[in-house]
Scaffold this motif. Structure first.
Motif, PDB file in Angstrom:
ATOM      1  N   PHE A   1      -7.183  -7.475   1.626  1.00 24.52           N
ATOM      2  CA  PHE A   1      -6.668  -6.205   2.150  1.00 24.52           C
ATOM      3  C   PHE A   1      -5.164  -6.144   2.039  1.00 24.52           C
ATOM      4  CE2 PHE A   1     -10.842  -5.686   3.982  1.00 24.52           C
ATOM      5  CZ  PHE A   1     -11.028  -4.342   3.767  1.00 24.52           C
ATOM      6  N   VAL A   2      -4.515  -7.296   2.270  1.00 30.51           N
ATOM      7  CA  VAL A   2      -3.071  -7.335   2.110  1.00 30.51           C
ATOM      8  C   VAL A   2      -2.684  -6.964   0.689  1.00 30.51           C
ATOM      9  CG1 VAL A   2      -1.040  -8.804   2.233  1.00 30.51           C
ATOM     10  CG2 VAL A   2      -2.881  -9.073   3.887  1.00 30.51           C
ATOM     11  N   PHE A   3      -3.477  -7.480  -0.231  1.00 28.46           N
ATOM     12  CA  PHE A   3      -3.225  -7.181  -1.639  1.00 28.46           C
ATOM     13  C   PHE A   3      -3.280  -5.672  -1.874  1.00 28.46           C
ATOM     14  CE2 PHE A   3      -5.065  -6.497  -5.861  1.00 28.46           C
ATOM     15  CZ  PHE A   3      -4.092  -7.080  -6.634  1.00 28.46           C
ATOM     16  N   PHE A   4      -4.332  -5.060  -1.332  1.00 28.89           N
ATOM     17  CA  PHE A   4      -4.457  -3.610  -1.516  1.00 28.89           C
ATOM     18  C   PHE A   4      -3.342  -2.845  -0.819  1.00 28.89           C
ATOM     19  CE2 PHE A   4      -9.037  -4.726  -2.225  1.00 28.89           C
ATOM     20  CZ  PHE A   4      -9.021  -4.396  -3.559  1.00 28.89           C
ATOM     21  N   VAL A   5      -3.008  -3.292   0.401  1.00 27.75           N
ATOM     22  CA  VAL A   5      -1.926  -2.607   1.110  1.00 27.75           C
ATOM     23  C   VAL A   5      -0.654  -2.651   0.288  1.00 27.75           C
ATOM     24  CG1 VAL A   5      -0.405  -2.727   3.125  1.00 27.75           C
ATOM     25  CG2 VAL A   5      -2.860  -2.973   3.414  1.00 27.75           C
ATOM     26  N   MET A   6      -0.405  -3.776  -0.309  1.00 29.80           N
ATOM     27  CA  MET A   6       0.823  -3.915  -1.101  1.00 29.80           C
ATOM     28  C   MET A   6       0.835  -2.952  -2.266  1.00 29.80           C
ATOM     29  SD  MET A   6       1.709  -7.892  -1.406  1.00 29.80           S
ATOM     30  CE  MET A   6       2.116  -8.879  -0.011  1.00 29.80           C
ATOM     31  N   THR A   7      -0.307  -2.864  -2.982  1.00 23.31           N
ATOM     32  CA  THR A   7      -0.308  -1.967  -4.138  1.00 23.31           C
ATOM     33  C   THR A   7      -0.122  -0.526  -3.697  1.00 23.31           C
ATOM     34  OG1 THR A   7      -2.695  -2.170  -4.002  1.00 23.31           O
ATOM     35  CG2 THR A   7      -1.593  -3.325  -5.774  1.00 23.31           C
ATOM     36  N   VAL A   8      -0.838  -0.150  -2.621  1.00 28.93           N
ATOM     37  CA  VAL A   8      -0.692   1.233  -2.149  1.00 28.93           C
ATOM     38  C   VAL A   8       0.738   1.467  -1.695  1.00 28.93           C
ATOM     39  CG1 VAL A   8      -1.438   2.874  -0.424  1.00 28.93           C
ATOM     40  CG2 VAL A   8      -3.114   1.472  -1.588  1.00 28.93           C
ATOM     41  N   ALA A   9       1.334   0.447  -1.035  1.00 24.89           N
ATOM     42  CA  ALA A   9       2.711   0.614  -0.580  1.00 24.89           C
ATOM     43  C   ALA A   9       3.635   0.778  -1.773  1.00 24.89           C
ATOM     44  CB  ALA A   9       3.128  -0.589   0.258  1.00 24.89           C
ATOM     45  N   ALA A  10       3.353   0.049  -2.834  1.00 27.41           N
ATOM     46  CA  ALA A  10       4.196   0.184  -4.025  1.00 27.41           C
ATOM     47  C   ALA A  10       4.112   1.598  -4.560  1.00 27.41           C
ATOM     48  CB  ALA A  10       3.740  -0.815  -5.089  1.00 27.41           C
ATOM     49  N   ALA A  11       2.887   2.117  -4.643  1.00 24.57           N
ATOM     50  CA  ALA A  11       2.710   3.489  -5.105  1.00 24.57           C
ATOM     51  C   ALA A  11       3.465   4.447  -4.206  1.00 24.57           C
ATOM     52  CB  ALA A  11       1.232   3.836  -5.140  1.00 24.57           C
ATOM     53  N   GLU A  12       3.310   4.230  -2.897  1.00 24.16           N
ATOM     54  CA  GLU A  12       3.937   5.131  -1.932  1.00 24.16           C
ATOM     55  C   GLU A  12       5.447   5.106  -2.079  1.00 24.16           C
ATOM     56  OE1 GLU A  12       5.028   3.282   1.189  1.00 24.16           O
ATOM     57  OE2 GLU A  12       6.067   5.035   1.954  1.00 24.16           O
ATOM     58  N   VAL A  13       6.001   3.943  -2.253  1.00 22.29           N
ATOM     59  CA  VAL A  13       7.461   3.833  -2.400  1.00 22.29           C
ATOM     60  C   VAL A  13       7.925   4.552  -3.657  1.00 22.29           C
ATOM     61  CG1 VAL A  13       9.316   2.222  -2.904  1.00 22.29           C
ATOM     62  CG2 VAL A  13       7.760   1.765  -1.032  1.00 22.29           C
ATOM     63  N   ALA A  14       7.137   4.389  -4.731  1.00 22.67           N
ATOM     64  CA  ALA A  14       7.543   5.038  -5.984  1.00 22.67           C
ATOM     65  C   ALA A  14       7.605   6.536  -5.793  1.00 22.67           C
ATOM     66  CB  ALA A  14       6.549   4.680  -7.083  1.00 22.67           C
ATOM     67  N   VAL A  15       6.520   7.108  -5.219  1.00 21.97           N
ATOM     68  CA  VAL A  15       6.505   8.558  -5.023  1.00 21.97           C
ATOM     69  C   VAL A  15       7.570   8.973  -4.024  1.00 21.97           C
ATOM     70  CG1 VAL A  15       5.099  10.485  -4.278  1.00 21.97           C
ATOM     71  CG2 VAL A  15       4.102   8.679  -5.657  1.00 21.97           C
ATOM     72  N   GLY A  16       7.647   8.201  -2.924  1.00 26.38           N
ATOM     73  CA  GLY A  16       8.594   8.569  -1.873  1.00 26.38           C
ATOM     74  C   GLY A  16      10.015   8.581  -2.390  1.00 26.38           C
ATOM     75  N   LEU A  17      10.384   7.571  -3.136  1.00 27.95           N
ATOM     76  CA  LEU A  17      11.764   7.525  -3.633  1.00 27.95           C
ATOM     77  C   LEU A  17      12.003   8.629  -4.644  1.00 27.95           C
ATOM     78  CD1 LEU A  17      12.356   3.702  -3.808  1.00 27.95           C
ATOM     79  CD2 LEU A  17      13.320   5.355  -2.219  1.00 27.95           C
ATOM     80  N   ALA A  18      10.956   8.943  -5.433  1.00 25.62           N
ATOM     81  CA  ALA A  18      11.110  10.061  -6.360  1.00 25.62           C
ATOM     82  C   ALA A  18      11.372  11.349  -5.582  1.00 25.62           C
ATOM     83  CB  ALA A  18       9.852  10.212  -7.205  1.00 25.62           C
ATOM     84  N   LEU A  19      10.650  11.499  -4.453  1.00 28.36           N
ATOM     85  CA  LEU A  19      10.881  12.661  -3.594  1.00 28.36           C
ATOM     86  C   LEU A  19      12.320  12.694  -3.108  1.00 28.36           C
ATOM     87  CD1 LEU A  19       7.749  13.024  -1.330  1.00 28.36           C
ATOM     88  CD2 LEU A  19       8.827  14.786  -2.703  1.00 28.36           C
ATOM     89  N   MET A  20      12.808  11.499  -2.690  1.00 28.74           N
ATOM     90  CA  MET A  20      14.191  11.427  -2.211  1.00 28.74           C
ATOM     91  C   MET A  20      15.145  11.931  -3.276  1.00 28.74           C
ATOM     92  SD  MET A  20      14.432  10.420   0.745  1.00 28.74           S
ATOM     93  CE  MET A  20      12.842  10.655   1.460  1.00 28.74           C
ATOM     94  N   VAL A  21      14.913  11.489  -4.489  1.00 25.56           N
ATOM     95  CA  VAL A  21      15.798  11.899  -5.583  1.00 25.56           C
ATOM     96  C   VAL A  21      15.751  13.398  -5.754  1.00 25.56           C
ATOM     97  CG1 VAL A  21      16.182  11.716  -8.049  1.00 25.56           C
ATOM     98  CG2 VAL A  21      15.626   9.671  -6.724  1.00 25.56           C
ATOM     99  N   ALA A  22      14.521  13.929  -5.717  1.00 26.17           N
ATOM    100  CA  ALA A  22      14.379  15.374  -5.903  1.00 26.17           C
ATOM    101  C   ALA A  22      15.073  16.135  -4.788  1.00 26.17           C
ATOM    102  CB  ALA A  22      12.895  15.733  -5.959  1.00 26.17           C
TER     103      ALA A  22
END
Lengths: 171, 99, 647
Positions: B60-81
């Motif tokens: 589950f930790v593994f999955f949380v990490m991948t989802v968190a990575a995805a979330e960070v990517a989108v979130g930071l893209a939002l920040m840039v926008a």
């Protein structure tokens, strides 16, 4: 032996909490990111102690490595390491602290209440949490979620590109 | 050495992350605080994996990490926008939906 | 009877509706003749189908039931669109469609002049659409096989009555008179319909069915108190629709409608629906003599009461209207005392001669309007219905006079015209069971002869009393032709049920329960004939010998009594005082303090309250993401606290 592990845990826990507090209070976002890297690395050590070498390494490479680099990169890109002071919500700070304290107190109460049920940690076998074990479990039991994860990452990739794309001037 | 210590550490981390989300104005730091909270949750997973001798919990930790990575990517893209239009990543400035 | 034959009844009901559709869709292009022809053919087609049904019934007098479709199922109650073909319903259908067709034809001529006189030729089409709708609704009423379908027709004819009374809704007293008359008819009928509805509900509760056969089969075993309740509520419906005491007040006002409407709806057919209902429901009335007595008394009293009022009227149509109420009283009394055959017999003959009288009166009115225009007084206020403006029309409108004379004598009950036989049967039945009502009816018969004599003399004899009357002329053949047909029927209608033959009785005994062998009593027959002749003779003595003055010849000798006749016994005034005033006051209270004060401020308060709370709540929506997050966090903490608490 037991005493040794307790001391080790105490030291690591102090570093973890301290770096978290550092992140919380550092005005400069770059410092905050660096504190977070420290925090992640320390937690990765805790993972090692808990018999999860694969997760610990992933934590360091993915989290402390890739993700935090991404953070730093964005901070640099936007030049947003510091914000101008606009104290619009002074009260929020104290209410937030209060809520957090209440939360801690609640959890404390809960643990005190039910802590007797929790026995000591069992001794771990050598290959518990090894990359082999994790890999076998991942591709035997969790094949479908694993594939879904890849879809999530893909869509996040596309989303990020879409969001940051500069609209071309249509003159 | 009982699991209680790990739980306590995790809760403290979680509370600190929550406080970070609530008090910081810098959207990027808020994201970091969010990561801290994920981390607290992951710690509990790993601690219980050891406690119950169950490898699933680690996954589950593994999955949380991948989802968190995805979330960070989108979130930071939002920040840039957002930064492009508002020239700030102060979340208090993002109050166009004020009632 | 075969199913194909039974299905004709549905077509008979649907044909007038088809006429409506045609007139609605292409009527504008057909022109007046075309519209009238379509409508008349539709009604005539129904008459032909009714005639075919009657012929079929001669072979199979037991009739049959045609079930078109299920209307609805409600628990154990099933109501069908089903039609009943038996001798009673077919008799009614023949009367409705037959008289209806003649009146349609007459209306082509009459409305041609009327729409021009009233200045809106566009309404010609509308009139025939309403008329066809009425025929369809009335046929549905009389051919229904259960009380609910009957009620549909009952309401349908009420609606048409309303629409046609208010046909010239912008005319009348103060521009509102006709609309007010229509409204009055509708509301008063509503009171009666309420009674009929309650009766229907009681039947559902008691018998679990509304089919005639089902209800009547259970009526014999039902508790008498229940039957009394049902029949008395039904009587309320009858008094509304058939204009009996105490709900008769709408019918005289209904004369605001065009004359063919008065003839068709308010004399010949719709108002007899109550009589038909009681005749149809004889099985409910027979076990409870109290209810029978109530119906009989209502009819008898109405007969005499309305006849007295008719003495004091000057409007040619008002006299006929009160006469209609009075004759309906005869019929209601007849069906009330169990002499249903006599009641239906009188219904049929009355339909002939009263339709004749109304149409002839319409012809007189047309003649007078024509004369009025001819006299060059085009735009002076002039009431073409005021009998004081008439006189001497005998020579100017000879055909109208002839048919009017036939109708009036038939109504007065002079042998051997139709009214004599039917009225006589009622009187015989009354003399056997209700001596006092017999006296009332005999007095009413005398007054009937008297006021018809008065009307004949005032309208047709003497010298013209106005320029309009002087210049009046005979109406067109399209108008007079139906009159002649109706006059023939009025003269010979008695043959339907001649003493000794009793053909109508043998015809109807297949569908009516409790038919007793009627018999002819010479004493009663001669007595009623003598009374009729006495009334006519007295009328001649009072009115015929000297020129009528502004004041009625009876006004002086009868004094205040005549004033009461003239003022219709102050019934309208009485209702206004006892019912309308308190209701108006109640409405004022409800509208003012209660509605505007209480309910309105309640609504306003709710609005203001939500506005205030919204103003207060919108502060929560401050746009700051972190405070939303704080709220979420507080929620988490609170939930956690709750979980701690319950564990």
């Amino acid at each position: 032996m037991a005493l040794g592990s307790v001391i080790l845990f105490a030291v690591l826990a102090l570093v973890v909490v301290g770096s978290a507090l550092g992140m919380l209070f550092s005005r400069n976002a770059v410092y905050a990111a660096l504190f977070l890297v420290l925090n992640f690395a320390t937690v990765a050590l805790l993972y090692l102690i808990l018999g999860a070498p694969f997760i610990a390494l992933t934590q360091i490479t993915v989290y402390a490595g890739a993700i935090m680099i991404l953070f730093l990169f964005v901070i640099m890109l936007l030049g947003a390491e510091k914000l101008p002071d606009t104290a619009r919500s002074g009260r929020q700070r104290w209410v937030a602290a209060l809520v957090a304290l209440v939360f801690l107190a609640e959890v404390g109460l809960y643990v005190a209440y039910r802590g007797s049920n929790l026995a000591g940690m069992p001794a771990l076998t050598a290959d518990f949490g090894s990359p082999v074990a994790v890999g076998l479990a991942l591709f035997e039991q969790y094949q479908l979620p694993f594939e879904i994860t890849s879809v999530i990452l893909l869509s996040a990739l596309v989303g990020a590109i879409l969001l940051t794309r500069q609209e071309k001037q249509r003159s | 050495m009982t699991i209680t210590y790990y739980l306590a550490l995790s809760v403290i981390l979680f509370a600190l992350g929550a406080v970070g989300v609530l008090v910081r104005r810098n959207a990027i730091v808020i994201f970091m605080s969010l990561e801290l909270m994920f981390n607290a949750a992951n710690l509990v997973f790993v601690a219980y994996a050891a406690y119950y001798q169950l490898i699933n919990s680690q996954l589950f930790v593994f999955f949380v990490m991948t989802v968190a990575a995805a979330e960070v990517a989108v979130g930071l893209a939002l920040m840039v926008a957002i930064f492009r239009t508002k020239h700030s990543i102060d979340v208090d400035q993002m109050s166009a939906l004020k009632g | 009877m075969s199913d194909t034959q039974l299905a004709w009844v549905v077509w008979a009901v649907l044909l007038p509706l088809g006429g409506i559709v045609v007139n609605l869709v292409v009527g504008r292009r057909l022109g007046e003749k075309g519209i009238g022809a379509v409508a008349s053919l539709a009604a005539g087609g129904s008459f032909v189908l009714s005639g075919l049904l009657a012929l079929a019934l001669l072979q199979h007098p037991e009739g049959g039931i045609y079930r078109l479709a299920t209307w609805f199922n409600l628990g154990s109650l099933t109501v069908d669109w089903s039609f009943r073909v038996d001798t009673l319903s077919v008799t009614m259908m023949l009367v409705v469609s037959g008289v209806g067709t003649l009146i349609h034809i007459y209306s082509i001529g009459y409305m041609h002049a009327d729409v021009r006189h009233n200045g809106d030729p566009q309404r010609f089409r509308r009139f025939f659409i309403y008329l066809n709708l009425f025929v369809a609704a009335m046929l549905l009423l009389v051919s229904a096989n259960n009380f609910l379908v009957l009620f549909v027709g009952w309401e349908g004819v009420g609606l048409c009555s309303y629409l046609l009374i208010g046909f010239w809704f912008e005319k009348g007293e103060g521009g509102l008179g006709n609309a007010r008359a229509a409204k009055k008819a509708f509301i008063v009928n509503r009171v009666g319909d309420f009674g009929l509805l309650i009766a229907i509900f009681l039947m559902i509760g008691a018998f679990g069915t509304l089919d005639f056969d089902g209800v009547f089969a259970q009526a014999a075993q039902a508790a008498p108190a229940l039957l009394v309740a049902i029949t008395l509520f039904m009587l309320l419906g009858v008094t509304g629709k058939s204009a009996q005491l105490p709900l008769f007040v709408w019918l005289p006002d209904a004369m605001a409608g065009p004359t063919p409407v008065s003839a068709l709806i308010h004399a010949a057919t719709m108002v007899t629906a109550g009589v038909y209902l009681v005749a149809r429901s004889q099985a409910l009335f027979l076990p409870v003599p109290q209810a029978q007595a109530a119906v009989t008394w209502v009819g008898g009293l109405t007969a005499l009461f309305a006849a007295t009022i008719a003495l004091g009227q000057y409007d040619i149509k008002k006299v006929l209207a009160y006469s209609t109420i009075s004759q309906l009283g005869f019929m209601v009394a007849a069906v009330g005392m169990g002499a249903a055959v006599a009641g239906i017999f009188h219904l049929v003959t009355h339909a002939f001669f009263k339709a004749l009288l109304f149409l002839a009166a319409g012809s007189v009115i047309l003649g007078l309007e024509h004369g009025h225009e001819h006299a060059g007084e085009g735009h002076d206020p002039f009431d073409p219905q005021d009998m004081r403006q008439m006189g001497g029309l005998r020579k100017r409108m000879p055909l109208t006079f002839a048919v009017y004379l036939v109708g009036a004598l038939a109504l007065a009950g002079v042998a051997p015209l139709a009214g004599f036989f039917s009225k006589d049967e009622i009187l015989v039945a009354a003399s056997e069971r209700f001596p006092v009502v017999f006296g009332l009816l005999l007095a009413a018969a005398f007054l009937t002869a008297f006021y018809m004599g008065r009307q004949l003399i005032l309208v047709f004899f003497g010298e013209p009393r106005s320029k309009a009357a002087h210049h009046a002329g005979e109406s067109r053949p399209l108008v007079t032709m139906p009159l002649v047909v109706l006059a023939v029927f009025s003269a010979l209608g008695g043959a339907l049920n001649l003493p000794g033959l009793h053909s109508l009785e043998h015809w109807l005994e297949h569908s009516l329960v409790g038919v007793k062998e009627g018999h002819f009593v010479w004493a009663v027959a001669l007595g009623s004939l003598a009374v009729a002749l006495l009334g006519l003779g007295l009328a001649w003595l009072v009115y015929g010998r000297r020129a009528p003055t502004e004041q009625d010849a009876l006004a002086r000798p009868l004094g205040p009594l005549y004033r009461a006749f003239e003022r219709k016994w102050w019934v309208d005034e009485f209702y206004r005082l006892v019912l309308l005033r308190p209701l108006g006051w109640l409405a004022q209270v409800l509208a003012g303090p209660v509605d505007l004060g209480l309910i309105n401020s309640l609504g306003d308060g709710l609005g203001q309250g939500s506005q205030l709370s919204a103003n207060w709540l919108r502060k929560l929506q401050n746009g700051l993401v972190r405070s939303y997050a704080l709220v979420v966090m507080v929620g988490v903490v609170a939930m956690f606290a709750y979980l701690l608490w319950v564990r």
